[in-house]
Design a protein around this motif. Structure first.
Motif, PDB file in Angstrom:
ATOM      1  N   GLY A 143      80.351  11.854  83.188  1.00 49.10           N
ATOM      2  CA  GLY A 143      81.037  11.385  81.994  1.00 49.10           C
ATOM      3  C   GLY A 143      80.070  11.062  80.872  1.00 49.10           C
ATOM      4  N   PRO A 144      80.603  10.655  79.717  1.00 47.51           N
ATOM      5  CA  PRO A 144      79.745  10.369  78.566  1.00 47.51           C
ATOM      6  C   PRO A 144      78.960   9.084  78.764  1.00 47.51           C
ATOM      7  CG  PRO A 144      82.012   9.775  78.080  1.00 47.51           C
ATOM      8  CD  PRO A 144      82.026  10.446  79.429  1.00 47.51           C
ATOM      9  N   ARG A 145      77.728   9.078  78.279  1.00 48.05           N
ATOM     10  CA  ARG A 145      76.879   7.894  78.335  1.00 48.05           C
ATOM     11  C   ARG A 145      76.264   7.686  76.956  1.00 48.05           C
ATOM     12  NH1 ARG A 145      79.538   7.710  82.269  1.00 48.05           N
ATOM     13  NH2 ARG A 145      78.818   7.632  84.400  1.00 48.05           N
ATOM     14  N   VAL A 146      76.462   6.505  76.393  1.00 44.76           N
ATOM     15  CA  VAL A 146      75.879   6.185  75.090  1.00 44.76           C
ATOM     16  C   VAL A 146      74.427   5.811  75.304  1.00 44.76           C
ATOM     17  CG1 VAL A 146      75.947   4.642  73.103  1.00 44.76           C
ATOM     18  CG2 VAL A 146      78.085   5.468  74.111  1.00 44.76           C
ATOM     19  N   LEU A 147      73.544   6.538  74.653  1.00 40.79           N
ATOM     20  CA  LEU A 147      72.112   6.301  74.788  1.00 40.79           C
ATOM     21  C   LEU A 147      71.619   5.287  73.759  1.00 40.79           C
ATOM     22  CD1 LEU A 147      69.623   7.206  76.376  1.00 40.79           C
ATOM     23  CD2 LEU A 147      69.340   9.046  74.721  1.00 40.79           C
ATOM     24  N   SER A 148      72.114   5.401  72.523  1.00 36.08           N
ATOM     25  CA  SER A 148      71.714   4.453  71.483  1.00 36.08           C
ATOM     26  C   SER A 148      72.720   4.473  70.347  1.00 36.08           C
ATOM     27  CB  SER A 148      70.318   4.800  70.938  1.00 36.08           C
ATOM     28  OG  SER A 148      70.352   6.029  70.238  1.00 36.08           O
ATOM     29  N   CYS A 149      72.644   3.430  69.520  1.00 31.42           N
ATOM     30  CA  CYS A 149      73.497   3.356  68.336  1.00 31.42           C
ATOM     31  C   CYS A 149      72.716   2.655  67.233  1.00 31.42           C
ATOM     32  CB  CYS A 149      74.787   2.606  68.644  1.00 31.42           C
ATOM     33  SG  CYS A 149      75.941   2.582  67.241  1.00 31.42           S
ATOM     34  N   ARG A 150      72.864   3.172  66.019  1.00 27.98           N
ATOM     35  CA  ARG A 150      72.206   2.572  64.852  1.00 27.98           C
ATOM     36  C   ARG A 150      73.287   2.166  63.847  1.00 27.98           C
ATOM     37  NH1 ARG A 150      69.155   6.645  63.077  1.00 27.98           N
ATOM     38  NH2 ARG A 150      70.608   7.257  61.471  1.00 27.98           N
ATOM     39  N   LEU A 151      73.314   0.895  63.516  1.00 27.93           N
ATOM     40  CA  LEU A 151      74.207   0.366  62.481  1.00 27.93           C
ATOM     41  C   LEU A 151      73.333  -0.166  61.372  1.00 27.93           C
ATOM     42  CD1 LEU A 151      76.757  -1.689  64.646  1.00 27.93           C
ATOM     43  CD2 LEU A 151      77.032   0.605  63.745  1.00 27.93           C
ATOM     44  N   GLY A 152      73.376   0.454  60.223  1.00 28.21           N
ATOM     45  CA  GLY A 152      72.498   0.033  59.133  1.00 28.21           C
ATOM     46  C   GLY A 152      71.049   0.192  59.565  1.00 28.21           C
ATOM     47  N   GLY A 153      70.278  -0.871  59.497  1.00 29.38           N
ATOM     48  CA  GLY A 153      68.873  -0.814  59.893  1.00 29.38           C
ATOM     49  C   GLY A 153      68.618  -1.259  61.312  1.00 29.38           C
ATOM     50  N   THR A 154      69.685  -1.475  62.103  1.00 25.60           N
ATOM     51  CA  THR A 154      69.536  -1.967  63.464  1.00 25.60           C
ATOM     52  C   THR A 154      69.854  -0.873  64.462  1.00 25.60           C
ATOM     53  OG1 THR A 154      70.150  -4.194  62.787  1.00 25.60           O
ATOM     54  CG2 THR A 154      70.347  -3.690  65.121  1.00 25.60           C
ATOM     55  N   THR A 155      68.925  -0.617  65.395  1.00 25.97           N
ATOM     56  CA  THR A 155      69.143   0.355  66.460  1.00 25.97           C
ATOM     57  C   THR A 155      69.080  -0.371  67.793  1.00 25.97           C
ATOM     58  OG1 THR A 155      68.144   2.137  65.177  1.00 25.97           O
ATOM     59  CG2 THR A 155      68.320   2.479  67.570  1.00 25.97           C
ATOM     60  N   VAL A 156      70.078  -0.118  68.650  1.00 30.78           N
ATOM     61  CA  VAL A 156      70.100  -0.692  69.983  1.00 30.78           C
ATOM     62  C   VAL A 156      70.243   0.454  70.969  1.00 30.78           C
ATOM     63  CG1 VAL A 156      71.328  -2.221  71.579  1.00 30.78           C
ATOM     64  CG2 VAL A 156      71.085  -2.861  69.187  1.00 30.78           C
ATOM     65  N   THR A 157      69.427   0.425  72.039  1.00 33.47           N
ATOM     66  CA  THR A 157      69.477   1.463  73.050  1.00 33.47           C
ATOM     67  C   THR A 157      70.221   0.951  74.288  1.00 33.47           C
ATOM     68  OG1 THR A 157      67.418   0.802  74.108  1.00 33.47           O
ATOM     69  CG2 THR A 157      67.252   2.382  72.292  1.00 33.47           C
ATOM     70  N   ALA A 158      70.620   1.877  75.153  1.00 33.14           N
ATOM     71  CA  ALA A 158      71.338   1.513  76.376  1.00 33.14           C
ATOM     72  C   ALA A 158      70.506   0.596  77.252  1.00 33.14           C
ATOM     73  CB  ALA A 158      71.747   2.765  77.140  1.00 33.14           C
ATOM     74  N   GLY A 159      69.199   0.697  77.175  1.00 29.75           N
ATOM     75  CA  GLY A 159      68.319  -0.162  77.948  1.00 29.75           C
ATOM     76  C   GLY A 159      68.216  -1.574  77.392  1.00 29.75           C
ATOM     77  N   GLY A 160      68.863  -1.808  76.223  1.00 34.04           N
ATOM     78  CA  GLY A 160      68.898  -3.147  75.674  1.00 34.04           C
ATOM     79  C   GLY A 160      67.915  -3.409  74.551  1.00 34.04           C
ATOM     80  N   ALA A 161      67.033  -2.454  74.259  1.00 29.87           N
ATOM     81  CA  ALA A 161      66.053  -2.678  73.200  1.00 29.87           C
ATOM     82  C   ALA A 161      66.728  -2.599  71.833  1.00 29.87           C
ATOM     83  CB  ALA A 161      64.945  -1.638  73.296  1.00 29.87           C
TER      84      ALA A 161
END
Length: 147
Positions: free
Chosen positions: A126-144
């Motif tokens: 199934g689908p897995r979100v690896l990362s997302c960037r909102l404005g200047g903030t990027t969060v990865t699936a690993g929590g960074a």
């Protein structure tokens, strides 16, 4: 006069949404194929892939624009190995999965307005979100998270 607390910062909301979405993805894998009945585990190889960033499958970047909590997908690009050129458009079924996954994440992150860019890997489970960037903030699936 009542004062409402300030909403959590973007990094906190997005990190929480990614954790919650990962839990849903593990639950779906558990109830579908690849769960314990198949000798697998919802916290097994798939969770390891998340920590290492090695989920296998086609990778897509999904650009969205949100307004008043409504999320419109404005573009989907397929990630390609360096030097291989463009891979074309995703199949219609893949587009539906990408749209649904990204919109769910943005809803869970309480994203109301502005652009976002989400990287999704379509794995066999199934689908897995690896990362997302909102404005200047990027969060990865690993929590960074980075600003």
């Amino acid at each position: 006069m009542n004062h409402f607390p300030d909403p959590p910062p973007v990094t906190e909301r997005l990190s929480r949404a990614l954790r919650d979405l990962s839990a849903v993805e593990r639950w779906a894998a558990h109830t579908g194929t690849g769960g314990p009945s198949d000798g697998g585990s919802p916290d097994g190889p798939d969770a390891e892939g998340m920590r290492e960033g090695t989920w296998e499958g086609p990778r897509f970047g999904v650009a969205t624009q949100s307004r008043d909590g409504m999320h419109q997908v404005v573009g989907i690009t397929r990630g390609t190995p360096a030097g291989t050129g463009p891979c074309g458009e995703p199949a219609e079924a893949d587009r539906v999965v990408l749209h649904s996954s990204v919109r769910a994440l943005l809803d869970m992150a309480e994203h109301e307005s502005g652009p976002a860019h989400t990287v999704v890997v379509l794995t066999a489970r199934g689908p897995r979100v690896l990362s997302c960037r909102l404005g200047g903030t990027t969060v990865t699936a690993g929590g960074a998270g980075t600003d």
